[in-house]
Design a protein around this motif. Sequence first.
Motif, PDB file in Angstrom:
ATOM      1  N   GLN A 153       0.860  -1.138  -0.007  1.00 53.31           N
ATOM      2  CA  GLN A 153      -0.064   0.034  -0.148  1.00 53.31           C
ATOM      3  C   GLN A 153       0.767   1.258   0.086  1.00 53.31           C
ATOM      4  N   GLY A 154       0.684   2.110  -0.839  1.00 51.74           N
ATOM      5  CA  GLY A 154       1.580   3.254  -0.938  1.00 51.74           C
ATOM      6  C   GLY A 154       0.749   4.544  -0.654  1.00 51.74           C
ATOM      7  N   GLU A 155       1.423   5.518  -1.122  1.00 48.23           N
ATOM      8  CA  GLU A 155       1.012   7.017  -0.773  1.00 48.23           C
ATOM      9  C   GLU A 155      -0.489   6.942  -1.189  1.00 48.23           C
ATOM     10  N   GLY A 156      -1.363   7.866  -0.302  1.00 47.05           N
ATOM     11  CA  GLY A 156      -2.671   7.898  -0.753  1.00 47.05           C
ATOM     12  C   GLY A 156      -3.833   6.739  -0.792  1.00 47.05           C
ATOM     13  N   GLY A 157      -3.122   5.579  -0.166  1.00 50.62           N
ATOM     14  CA  GLY A 157      -3.873   4.486  -0.211  1.00 50.62           C
ATOM     15  C   GLY A 157      -3.819   3.597  -1.521  1.00 50.62           C
ATOM     16  N   ILE A 158      -3.024   3.933  -2.261  1.00 44.71           N
ATOM     17  CA  ILE A 158      -2.895   3.331  -3.724  1.00 44.71           C
ATOM     18  C   ILE A 158      -2.195   1.892  -3.631  1.00 44.71           C
ATOM     19  N   THR A 159      -2.588   0.759  -3.884  1.00 43.04           N
ATOM     20  CA  THR A 159      -2.174  -0.267  -3.918  1.00 43.04           C
ATOM     21  C   THR A 159      -1.459  -0.701  -5.298  1.00 43.04           C
ATOM     22  N   VAL A 160      -0.201  -1.220  -5.024  1.00 45.11           N
ATOM     23  CA  VAL A 160       0.483  -1.453  -6.338  1.00 45.11           C
ATOM     24  C   VAL A 160       0.881  -3.183  -6.269  1.00 45.11           C
ATOM     25  N   ARG A 161       0.375  -3.590  -7.416  1.00 45.65           N
ATOM     26  CA  ARG A 161       0.846  -5.351  -7.401  1.00 45.65           C
ATOM     27  C   ARG A 161       1.778  -5.503  -8.710  1.00 45.65           C
ATOM     28  N   PHE A 162       2.585  -6.358  -8.459  1.00 45.51           N
ATOM     29  CA  PHE A 162       3.698  -6.745  -9.468  1.00 45.51           C
ATOM     30  C   PHE A 162       3.195  -8.226  -9.678  1.00 45.51           C
ATOM     31  N   GLU A 163       2.488  -8.345 -10.864  1.00 42.43           N
ATOM     32  CA  GLU A 163       1.826  -9.739 -10.997  1.00 42.43           C
ATOM     33  C   GLU A 163       2.806 -10.932 -11.574  1.00 42.43           C
ATOM     34  N   GLY A 164       3.857 -10.543 -12.173  1.00 47.61           N
ATOM     35  CA  GLY A 164       4.675 -11.487 -13.038  1.00 47.61           C
ATOM     36  C   GLY A 164       3.982 -12.147 -14.115  1.00 47.61           C
ATOM     37  N   ARG A 165       4.114 -13.357 -14.370  1.00 49.73           N
ATOM     38  CA  ARG A 165       3.558 -13.992 -15.422  1.00 49.73           C
ATOM     39  C   ARG A 165       2.105 -14.116 -15.537  1.00 49.73           C
ATOM     40  N   VAL A 166       1.273 -13.736 -16.403  1.00 49.64           N
ATOM     41  CA  VAL A 166      -0.045 -13.865 -16.332  1.00 49.64           C
ATOM     42  C   VAL A 166      -0.688 -14.709 -17.503  1.00 49.64           C
ATOM     43  N   ASP A 167      -1.736 -15.632 -17.109  1.00 53.93           N
ATOM     44  CA  ASP A 167      -1.897 -16.444 -18.164  1.00 53.93           C
ATOM     45  C   ASP A 167      -2.986 -15.848 -19.198  1.00 53.93           C
ATOM     46  N   ASP A 168      -3.876 -15.181 -18.673  1.00 56.00           N
ATOM     47  CA  ASP A 168      -5.058 -14.357 -19.385  1.00 56.00           C
ATOM     48  C   ASP A 168      -5.204 -13.250 -19.368  1.00 56.00           C
ATOM     49  N   MET A 169      -4.195 -12.438 -20.291  1.00 58.64           N
ATOM     50  CA  MET A 169      -3.781 -11.027 -20.239  1.00 58.64           C
ATOM     51  C   MET A 169      -5.071 -10.349 -20.598  1.00 58.64           C
ATOM     52  N   PRO A 170      -5.932 -10.739 -21.263  1.00 62.82           N
ATOM     53  CA  PRO A 170      -7.150  -9.595 -21.838  1.00 62.82           C
ATOM     54  C   PRO A 170      -8.070  -9.294 -20.324  1.00 62.82           C
ATOM     55  N   SER A 171      -8.269 -10.453 -19.588  1.00 63.71           N
ATOM     56  CA  SER A 171      -8.984 -10.513 -18.467  1.00 63.71           C
ATOM     57  C   SER A 171      -8.306  -9.566 -17.526  1.00 63.71           C
ATOM     58  N   HIS A 172      -6.936  -9.683 -17.293  1.00 59.00           N
ATOM     59  CA  HIS A 172      -6.259  -9.164 -16.276  1.00 59.00           C
ATOM     60  C   HIS A 172      -6.034  -7.666 -16.481  1.00 59.00           C
ATOM     61  N   VAL A 173      -6.036  -7.412 -17.858  1.00 61.48           N
ATOM     62  CA  VAL A 173      -5.896  -5.851 -17.971  1.00 61.48           C
ATOM     63  C   VAL A 173      -7.086  -5.192 -18.017  1.00 61.48           C
ATOM     64  N   ARG A 174      -8.177  -5.712 -18.072  1.00 62.08           N
ATOM     65  CA  ARG A 174      -9.616  -5.300 -18.192  1.00 62.08           C
ATOM     66  C   ARG A 174      -9.800  -5.071 -16.329  1.00 62.08           C
ATOM     67  N   ARG A 175      -9.269  -5.544 -15.535  1.00 53.70           N
ATOM     68  CA  ARG A 175      -9.571  -5.538 -14.209  1.00 53.70           C
ATOM     69  C   ARG A 175      -8.474  -4.363 -13.360  1.00 53.70           C
ATOM     70  N   ALA A 176      -7.444  -3.866 -14.309  1.00 51.43           N
ATOM     71  CA  ALA A 176      -6.518  -2.832 -13.731  1.00 51.43           C
ATOM     72  C   ALA A 176      -7.126  -1.413 -13.757  1.00 51.43           C
ATOM     73  N   ARG A 177      -6.718  -0.531 -12.905  1.00 51.52           N
ATOM     74  CA  ARG A 177      -7.375   0.974 -13.058  1.00 51.52           C
ATOM     75  C   ARG A 177      -6.222   1.586 -13.873  1.00 51.52           C
ATOM     76  N   VAL A 178      -4.994   1.220 -14.189  1.00 51.58           N
ATOM     77  CA  VAL A 178      -4.163   1.907 -15.186  1.00 51.58           C
ATOM     78  C   VAL A 178      -2.993   1.082 -15.539  1.00 51.58           C
ATOM     79  N   TYR A 179      -2.513   1.143 -16.678  1.00 54.44           N
ATOM     80  CA  TYR A 179      -1.308   0.228 -17.070  1.00 54.44           C
ATOM     81  C   TYR A 179      -0.264   1.192 -17.116  1.00 54.44           C
ATOM     82  N   VAL A 180       0.900   0.617 -16.369  1.00 59.81           N
ATOM     83  CA  VAL A 180       2.011   1.537 -16.401  1.00 59.81           C
ATOM     84  C   VAL A 180       3.159   0.788 -17.128  1.00 59.81           C
ATOM     85  N   SER A 181       3.714   1.328 -18.032  1.00 60.61           N
ATOM     86  CA  SER A 181       4.583   0.937 -18.995  1.00 60.61           C
ATOM     87  C   SER A 181       5.967   1.824 -19.173  1.00 60.61           C
TER      88      SER A 181
END
Length: 132
Positions: free
Chosen positions: A1-29
């Motif tokens: 849990q970071g500043e302002g209550g923001i939670t950051v997760r590093f997921e590593g390998r993801v099998d179903d990328m489209p479903s995973h992306v749809r659940r995200a609030r932001v994509y950081v690249s």
Amino acid sequence: QGEGGITVRFEGRVDDMPSHVRRARVYVSPRLSGLGLSTKLLLGLENGVPTVTTPHGIRGYNITQYDGAQGVLVAPPDDPGAFADAVSRILTQEDLWQKASDGGVRHARHQFSREAQRSDVERLLWLAEAHK
């Protein structure tokens, strides 16, 4: 849990990328190198997930507005503070998040729809035929 209550997760390998992306609030690249289009960026755009990236991360996407209007906030690759600020703004400013979400969907549909791709291929074929 970071500043302002923001939670950051590093997921590593993801099998179903489209479903995973749809659940995200932001994509950081924070891309600094690499070849070709980032398909994860396109998944984010077409699913309304705003992206924070560098100029390198948007190569090939014809993104000309770096303020979220096309789904992306672009930060300089050599300024981690500016990058972190862009991530914080997209997570905490609902109007900016909505602008980027809507803009990303519009941009993906405009640039990557079947109709857009068909039009590009037809134009290339016409040019090839004209230059025989």
